[in-house]
Design a protein around this motif. Sequence first.
Motif, PDB file in Angstrom:
ATOM      1  N   PHE A   1       5.111  19.959   6.557  1.00 39.95           N
ATOM      2  CA  PHE A   1       3.687  19.644   6.756  1.00 39.95           C
ATOM      3  C   PHE A   1       3.157  18.596   5.778  1.00 39.95           C
ATOM      4  O   PHE A   1       1.999  18.185   5.896  1.00 39.95           O
ATOM      5  CB  PHE A   1       2.836  20.917   6.598  1.00 39.95           C
ATOM      6  CG  PHE A   1       3.342  22.070   7.424  1.00 39.95           C
ATOM      7  CD1 PHE A   1       3.161  22.099   8.799  1.00 39.95           C
ATOM      8  CD2 PHE A   1       4.015  23.130   6.826  1.00 39.95           C
ATOM      9  CE1 PHE A   1       3.618  23.158   9.556  1.00 39.95           C
ATOM     10  CE2 PHE A   1       4.472  24.192   7.576  1.00 39.95           C
ATOM     11  CZ  PHE A   1       4.283  24.216   8.949  1.00 39.95           C
ATOM     12  N   VAL A   2       3.964  18.168   4.821  1.00 40.82           N
ATOM     13  CA  VAL A   2       3.429  17.327   3.742  1.00 40.82           C
ATOM     14  C   VAL A   2       2.919  15.977   4.250  1.00 40.82           C
ATOM     15  O   VAL A   2       2.074  15.351   3.595  1.00 40.82           O
ATOM     16  CB  VAL A   2       4.499  17.106   2.647  1.00 40.82           C
ATOM     17  CG1 VAL A   2       4.775  18.390   1.912  1.00 40.82           C
ATOM     18  CG2 VAL A   2       5.770  16.516   3.236  1.00 40.82           C
ATOM     19  N   LYS A   3       3.416  15.509   5.419  1.00 37.64           N
ATOM     20  CA  LYS A   3       2.950  14.214   5.933  1.00 37.64           C
ATOM     21  C   LYS A   3       1.767  14.354   6.883  1.00 37.64           C
ATOM     22  O   LYS A   3       1.268  13.349   7.397  1.00 37.64           O
ATOM     23  CB  LYS A   3       4.104  13.498   6.649  1.00 37.64           C
ATOM     24  CG  LYS A   3       5.205  13.046   5.711  1.00 37.64           C
ATOM     25  CD  LYS A   3       6.226  12.170   6.412  1.00 37.64           C
ATOM     26  CE  LYS A   3       7.045  12.935   7.423  1.00 37.64           C
ATOM     27  NZ  LYS A   3       8.094  12.091   8.050  1.00 37.64           N
ATOM     28  N   GLN A   4       1.316  15.590   7.111  1.00 33.91           N
ATOM     29  CA  GLN A   4       0.160  15.779   7.978  1.00 33.91           C
ATOM     30  C   GLN A   4      -1.113  15.403   7.233  1.00 33.91           C
ATOM     31  O   GLN A   4      -1.246  15.652   6.031  1.00 33.91           O
ATOM     32  CB  GLN A   4       0.071  17.233   8.450  1.00 33.91           C
ATOM     33  CG  GLN A   4       1.179  17.636   9.410  1.00 33.91           C
ATOM     34  CD  GLN A   4       1.012  19.066   9.902  1.00 33.91           C
ATOM     35  OE1 GLN A   4       0.062  19.745   9.549  1.00 33.91           O
ATOM     36  NE2 GLN A   4       1.948  19.507  10.723  1.00 33.91           N
ATOM     37  N   LYS A   5      -2.062  14.834   7.959  1.00 32.90           N
ATOM     38  CA  LYS A   5      -3.316  14.424   7.329  1.00 32.90           C
ATOM     39  C   LYS A   5      -4.087  15.651   6.835  1.00 32.90           C
ATOM     40  O   LYS A   5      -4.079  16.706   7.469  1.00 32.90           O
ATOM     41  CB  LYS A   5      -4.167  13.613   8.307  1.00 32.90           C
ATOM     42  CG  LYS A   5      -4.338  14.246   9.665  1.00 32.90           C
ATOM     43  CD  LYS A   5      -4.897  13.242  10.650  1.00 32.90           C
ATOM     44  CE  LYS A   5      -4.939  13.841  12.054  1.00 32.90           C
ATOM     45  NZ  LYS A   5      -5.331  12.874  13.071  1.00 32.90           N
TER      46      LYS A   5
ATOM     47  N   GLN B   1       0.830  -1.205   0.000  1.00 31.67           N
ATOM     48  CA  GLN B   1       0.000   0.000   0.000  1.00 31.67           C
ATOM     49  C   GLN B   1       0.862   1.251   0.000  1.00 31.67           C
ATOM     50  O   GLN B   1       0.567   2.221  -0.700  1.00 31.67           O
ATOM     51  CB  GLN B   1      -0.915  -0.023   1.240  1.00 31.67           C
ATOM     52  CG  GLN B   1      -1.848   1.167   1.353  1.00 31.67           C
ATOM     53  CD  GLN B   1      -2.717   1.092   2.602  1.00 31.67           C
ATOM     54  OE1 GLN B   1      -2.748   0.089   3.308  1.00 31.67           O
ATOM     55  NE2 GLN B   1      -3.430   2.165   2.882  1.00 31.67           N
ATOM     56  N   VAL B   2       1.964   1.226   0.762  1.00 31.58           N
ATOM     57  CA  VAL B   2       2.883   2.366   0.796  1.00 31.58           C
ATOM     58  C   VAL B   2       3.547   2.556  -0.564  1.00 31.58           C
ATOM     59  O   VAL B   2       3.607   3.683  -1.098  1.00 31.58           O
ATOM     60  CB  VAL B   2       3.950   2.171   1.890  1.00 31.58           C
ATOM     61  CG1 VAL B   2       5.016   3.262   1.810  1.00 31.58           C
ATOM     62  CG2 VAL B   2       3.311   2.173   3.270  1.00 31.58           C
TER      63      VAL B   2
ATOM     64  N   ALA C   1       0.050  10.604   5.089  1.00 34.81           N
ATOM     65  CA  ALA C   1      -0.113  10.398   6.529  1.00 34.81           C
ATOM     66  C   ALA C   1      -0.279   8.910   6.841  1.00 34.81           C
ATOM     67  O   ALA C   1       0.267   8.401   7.826  1.00 34.81           O
ATOM     68  CB  ALA C   1      -1.320  11.191   7.044  1.00 34.81           C
ATOM     69  N   VAL C   2      -1.039   8.200   5.995  1.00 32.44           N
ATOM     70  CA  VAL C   2      -1.216   6.759   6.174  1.00 32.44           C
ATOM     71  C   VAL C   2       0.111   6.035   5.976  1.00 32.44           C
ATOM     72  O   VAL C   2       0.483   5.142   6.753  1.00 32.44           O
ATOM     73  CB  VAL C   2      -2.293   6.224   5.219  1.00 32.44           C
ATOM     74  CG1 VAL C   2      -2.360   4.701   5.273  1.00 32.44           C
ATOM     75  CG2 VAL C   2      -3.656   6.823   5.563  1.00 32.44           C
ATOM     76  N   CYS C   3       0.851   6.429   4.945  1.00 26.76           N
ATOM     77  CA  CYS C   3       2.161   5.805   4.688  1.00 26.76           C
ATOM     78  C   CYS C   3       3.100   6.001   5.870  1.00 26.76           C
ATOM     79  O   CYS C   3       3.803   5.065   6.290  1.00 26.76           O
ATOM     80  CB  CYS C   3       2.782   6.388   3.422  1.00 26.76           C
ATOM     81  SG  CYS C   3       1.912   5.943   1.908  1.00 26.76           S
TER      82      CYS C   3
END
Length: 480
Positions: free
Chosen positions: A427-431, A379-380, A447-449
């Motif tokens: 901030f790019v990994k924030q949901k 999935q990642v 964020a899921v990854c």
Amino acid sequence: MAEKKRIRIAPALGGLRKRWILYTVIPVTALLALLVVMVSAGVGNYYYGSVQEGLESRVQAAANSFNEYFMDNGYNSYYQKAVQTAETFEDKDRIELQFISSTSRRIQVSTSGLTAGTTPDTMDIDGAIARNEMAYFRGQDPQTGERILAVSHPLLFHGRVVGVMRLVTSLREVDHQIRTAVIAILLVALLALALVLVSNLTFINNVVEPVAVVTETAKRISAGSYGIRLENPYTDELGELVDSINDMSIKIGQSEKLKSEFISSVSHELRTPLTAINGWGETILEDPTGDGEQLRRGIRIILNESRRLSTMVEELLAFSRMEDGRFTVQMEPVDLQAEFEDTIFTYRELFRQEGIELEYHAGEELLPAIPGDPERLKQVFCNVLDNAAKHGGTGRHIVASVAREEGFQTVKVRDFGPGIPEAELPFVKQKFYKGSSRARGSGIGLAVCDEIIRLHNGTFEIANAEGGGAEVTIRLPEKE
């Protein structure tokens, strides 16, 4: 603009004031009362002890002298000397000197003629006669009702008690001094209690009341007033609390804004592929034997849009599990290189059809199996490759690799697009965060990854690559 308003809610302090009084003022009051009782008792004992010690030393010296010089010539000599001693006694105005018969317990001679012939009937006289030792009495005179202190010493003739020398003094003045001292002690205790009350009220007004203001603000935030702020004139722990509340309010406001944008974005993202699927489905249904090339194009679009929908649904399900704590991984030995190459093989053809070149570099050595969840890792990989394709811009080129580095297995995916603005990188990994990107997506994939890799005890990093474009680096430990 965030609302700024200072709130005063005094009634909310009722319960706090009661508890503060219960746990602070009442114990302090009890302690002060105990101290007043103990100190007053100590003062009383000190005054009474001093008077008693003075009388005992005087009667001891006088009785010893009387026994030594006046008791050798019999009773007549004893009586005469007793009268003479009484007449020459110096402190008649403060202390009464009495000579008492050992048989009748009556006063034979006294510096006060009023008491001669009476029977004092106090325990000190009986104690001196019965035990042949000095004894004292403190209390109310049975005859006059006055509070007195009396000390009695036996007088001996040939080893036999023939009389008692007794010194008696009134305790009126001593009791007055003790009362004065106790009143002074009580006033000091009341002053201390007043200071405690004033300090506690000051504390309530300067600390507890602002806490009530913070509480009211927190209630308003929980009721939906996101983004409001409190003025913060404090520099201590209370200031830290206010800063935390303000920061929480701002972040909740930002989160709510992101959620609203997310819902709008997801609605749009769902509508677009559904519209394409419905449109091409109706076209194919109306003319199933039409132009073959157009038919293949329509089916390809339906498949691509269906894949997009499946990806979005998977992201939403994963995000939902993350939010309620049900997001887990099933660890087992995984051939990371094989799983990544399967994903590369799947996406290479899809990207080729879209005009994107996917270049893959494998390491020179075969990588050992590592602990991981193959479904989550795939999935990642799918999400990262999708992002590279969406954000690659006109670069139309993606480079992917897998290698072994110092106890980690590292997967890298790089695009050759415009990259990520430096201000947006943290901030790019924030949901829900999409930044300035106009590419399609829900804003929760990264964020899921990041959460999946964190559950594998690895790291998920996004940075701008040298020469342009963005690069994703995934590091997974070879051992748990």
